[in-house]
Design a protein around this motif. Structure first.
Motif, PDB file in Angstrom:
ATOM      1  N   ARG A   1       7.182  12.935  13.199  1.00 38.98           N
ATOM      2  CA  ARG A   1       6.813  11.487  13.051  1.00 38.98           C
ATOM      3  C   ARG A   1       5.762  11.137  14.032  1.00 38.98           C
ATOM      4  O   ARG A   1       5.048  10.030  13.965  1.00 38.98           O
TER       5      ARG A   1
ATOM      6  N   MET B   1       6.154   4.103  11.156  1.00 39.62           N
ATOM      7  CA  MET B   1       6.960   4.380  10.110  1.00 39.62           C
ATOM      8  C   MET B   1       6.574   3.916   8.574  1.00 39.62           C
ATOM      9  O   MET B   1       6.730   4.734   7.716  1.00 39.62           O
TER      10      MET B   1
ATOM     11  N   ASP C   1      11.595   2.856   3.176  1.00 40.98           N
ATOM     12  CA  ASP C   1      12.298   1.818   3.870  1.00 40.98           C
ATOM     13  C   ASP C   1      12.392   0.529   3.034  1.00 40.98           C
ATOM     14  O   ASP C   1      11.635   0.381   1.802  1.00 40.98           O
TER      15      ASP C   1
END
Ligand code: CP3
Length: 349
Positions: A44, A49, A80
């Protein structure tokens, strides 16, 4: 054609979530893909994100990491709950250590214009990611997910994470018509997002209503559940549906009635109590306290054995935590929990 045992639709996860008896409970962990894994943090680095969630190469690798490492019985799609909102054009971000933050909170009828219907054209990358994953996973089922209308509405109305959900409740009771119109839009978005994942090959879905435990049962049934039902109907009869929220001891039966095969139980409610509250009508998922993973191993082992034994009384049991993996959890403990659950075969009695 895959043989019967290679078909994720015949996996322990799918069968247990449908309420079928299996030799041992399948096990996966909410938030298994994420911050507790060093290989996740490495991958990451330098990517936000939300960018990560829209890159099929990253989504695939991050989703697979916990499956390889822990040998869990299911993968949870790395994404998400706010991804579909962003996909239809809502200006939002996920702020590290905070959560989703919405640039302009939803407050008036005019704000409905910012919530068009979600179609597959908004999220071609999600279809691509799921297809890639299903190929890589082989017999291991992929769980798709969406945020439920209430939890999504809370982020939109509050503008971010909220302790008391006061603006959300003010809208719900102060302008019920606008509230229902908002939730109808969100139910379409959530349902379409689930359906897109199932059409691309997901074997089960979970609808996360994380903050619904802040509601009374009366408010849940009047203002929220019809919209959860609408979202869940989008995949009815296709794959087993799991419904989870936090602090939902008073709502478990009612959440089952939203239209699911499996009710997720948080760590506050004993599985036998959950079974009684839901009248044995649903498979159950849960419910090891994620904070207990920091306790000495003998304590964890005893808890896992107790939960598996209690789960045997339910029509079907999917072993999980009672909420997401905490970021500082030692990943080795998770692997050990999986090994232990895998060793607990048929009840000897
Ligand atoms: O492993 C998995 O479970 C799959 C991926 C997943 C994420 N979010 C990745 C993520 C899933 C299923 C979710 C769902 C989600 N997102 C929920 C419902 C589940 C729950 O926990 O109740 C909610 C409420 C959100 C909103 C959200 N997104 C929060 C509260 C946070 C944490 C903010 C923080 O940093 O403390 C996020 C960000 C997020 N979603 C991260 C991950 C791995 C951390 C971001 C990062 O690693 O930079």
């Amino acid at each position: 054609m895959p043989t019967r045992t290679d078909d994720p639709a015949q996996s322990r996860l799918v069968r247990a979530a449908r309420g079928e008896k299996v030799d041992r409970p399948p096990v996966w962990f909410m938030r298994q893909a994420g911050r507790s894994l060093p290989e996740y943090r490495a991958l990451r680095e330098g990517t936000t994100m939300l960018e990560s969630c829209r890159r099929p190469d990253l989504v695939t690798e991050i989703t697979l990491q916990p499956v390889r490492r822990h040998r869990v019985d299911a993968a949870i799609f790395f994404s998400d709950i706010v991804v579909p909102l962003q996909a239809v054009g809502v200006d939002l971000d996920i702020v590290a250590g905070v959560g989703p933050v919405v640039a302009e909170p939803f407050r008036t009828r005019a704000d409905l214009d910012r919530l068009p219907a979600l179609t597959a054209e908004h999220v071609p990358d999600i279809t691509e990611s799921v297809q890639m994953l299903v190929r890589e996973l082989g017999p291991t089922p992929l769980i798709g997910f969406s945020g439920a209308p209430f939890t999504l509405a809370s982020y939109l109305v509050e503008g971010g994470p909220s302790r008391n959900h006061e603006h959300t409740k003010a809208l719900m009771h102060g302008d019920p018509e606008l509230w229902h119109d908002l939730c109808t839009r969100l139910a379409q978005i959530a349902g379409a997002y689930l359906r897109i994942q199932v059409d691309a090959g997901a074997s089960a879905v979970q609808l996360f209503d994380s903050w619904v435990g802040y509601l009374s049962r009366a408010d849940y049934e009047a203002y929220v559940r019809p919209h959860s039902t609408q979202a869940l109907e989008a995949v009815a009869g296709l794959v087993p549906r799991i419904h989870f929220g936090v602090g939902t001891g008073e709502l478990l039966a009612s959440m089952g009635e939203a239209g699911v095969e499996c009710v997720g139980v948080d760590y506050r409610v004993n599985l036998l109590d959950a079974l009684e509250r839901t009248g044995g009508r649903y498979a159950l998922q849960g419910n090891l306290d994620p904070a207990l993973l920091f306790a000495p191993w003998p304590v964890i082992e005893q808890e896992v054995r107790r939960i598996v034994a209690e789960g045997r009384q339910a029509p079907g049991h999917v072993f999980n935590l009672g909420h997401g993996v905490l970021p500082s959890t030692d990943p080795e403990v998770l692997t050990r929990v999986v090994e232990l659950v895998h060793s607990l075969g048929e009840d000897p009695a």
